[in-house]
Design an enzyme around this catalytic site. Sequence first.
Site, PDB file in Angstrom:
ATOM      1  N   TYR A  78       7.930   3.744  35.008  1.00  0.00           N
ATOM      2  CA  TYR A  78       6.982   4.505  35.837  1.00  0.00           C
ATOM      3  C   TYR A  78       6.830   5.948  35.357  1.00  0.00           C
ATOM      4  O   TYR A  78       5.711   6.372  35.011  1.00  0.00           O
ATOM      5  CB  TYR A  78       7.414   4.450  37.307  1.00  0.00           C
ATOM      6  CG  TYR A  78       6.424   5.066  38.261  1.00  0.00           C
ATOM      7  CD1 TYR A  78       5.357   4.323  38.772  1.00  0.00           C
ATOM      8  CD2 TYR A  78       6.548   6.394  38.661  1.00  0.00           C
ATOM      9  CE1 TYR A  78       4.443   4.889  39.650  1.00  0.00           C
ATOM     10  CE2 TYR A  78       5.638   6.970  39.533  1.00  0.00           C
ATOM     11  CZ  TYR A  78       4.583   6.214  40.027  1.00  0.00           C
ATOM     12  OH  TYR A  78       3.683   6.786  40.888  1.00  0.00           O
ATOM     13  N   LYS A  83       3.513   7.620  33.271  1.00  0.00           N
ATOM     14  CA  LYS A  83       2.828   8.796  33.819  1.00  0.00           C
ATOM     15  C   LYS A  83       2.859   9.944  32.823  1.00  0.00           C
ATOM     16  O   LYS A  83       1.858  10.662  32.637  1.00  0.00           O
ATOM     17  CB  LYS A  83       3.493   9.223  35.131  1.00  0.00           C
ATOM     18  CG  LYS A  83       3.399   8.207  36.256  1.00  0.00           C
ATOM     19  CD  LYS A  83       1.984   8.031  36.748  1.00  0.00           C
ATOM     20  CE  LYS A  83       1.920   7.122  37.967  1.00  0.00           C
ATOM     21  NZ  LYS A  83       0.540   6.884  38.427  1.00  0.00           N
TER      22      LYS A  83
END
Length: 231
Positions: free
Chosen positions: A140, A144
Site C-alpha cells: 500500500y 502510493k
Amino acid sequence: MATEEDLEAFQKEGHVAFVVGYTGETGKELVKALSLTKPFARVVLIGRRKTNVTENLGPEFEEKIVDFDRLDDHKEAFSGCDVGFNCLGTTRAKSGGKEGFIRVDHDYVMNSAELAKSSGCKRFLHVSSQGSNKNSCLLYPQTKGRVEEELQELQFDHLSIFRPGFLLCDRQERRVGERIALCLLSPCICCCGKYSAVSTETLAAAMIRRACQPNGKVEIIDNPTIHYIAS
C-alpha cells in the site's frame, strides 16, 4: 490560504475541472462541495459506470463513462479541463488481490494523469496517503509512493499531493480493517485528531481551496496542513 475573494476571482476565470473517483467517499464529498461552492464553470465526472449523481447537481456537472482499461480510447473526456482531481483508490480485498490493487491505485491513476496532461490540464490534485513511501516493503505505501513520484515527473504547472491520515466518513459499508483501526485510533483521534485523522469533508474543502490557489509547483500536504488549509 485562499480567501473568499480568491475563490470569487477564480470563479470568474471560467475554469473547467474533471473528477475521477467520484463514487468513493472522498469523491462524493468533493462533488458535494463543488456543487455548493461552484468554483468551476464546468465539472466533468469521469467514471466507469453510469450513476444518478448529476440529477441532484447543477447544470455545470456532466458525467462521462469510460473504460479505465482502455482509457486511451476516451481522451476526449479530459479535453478542455485545466484542473484535475483524483480520488481513485481501492484495497487489495476489494480489487481482488495485489494485481487488482496496483491496476486501480497505480495504472488507472497514472493513465488518467497522463491523458489529462496531454489534454492541457495545468493543475492536478491527488489524494495519496499518510506514510506513502516508494521504498516501503508494504504494497500500500509503496504503491502510493510510486504514484507520487511518477506524478511529479509529468511536470504539471501545479501538483498538489494530499497525504491524509485516517479518513473519517459515513461509509455505509465500513471495511473490517477500518472498523478495527477506528477502535485502536480512537484515543489518538480524541487527543490529537488533526495529526492522525481527517474527515472527507475537510479533505474536500482543502482540495478545492488548493485548486483555486495553488502553492508552488509541487506541494506535499500532510494531515495537519489539510486541516489548516480547510479552515
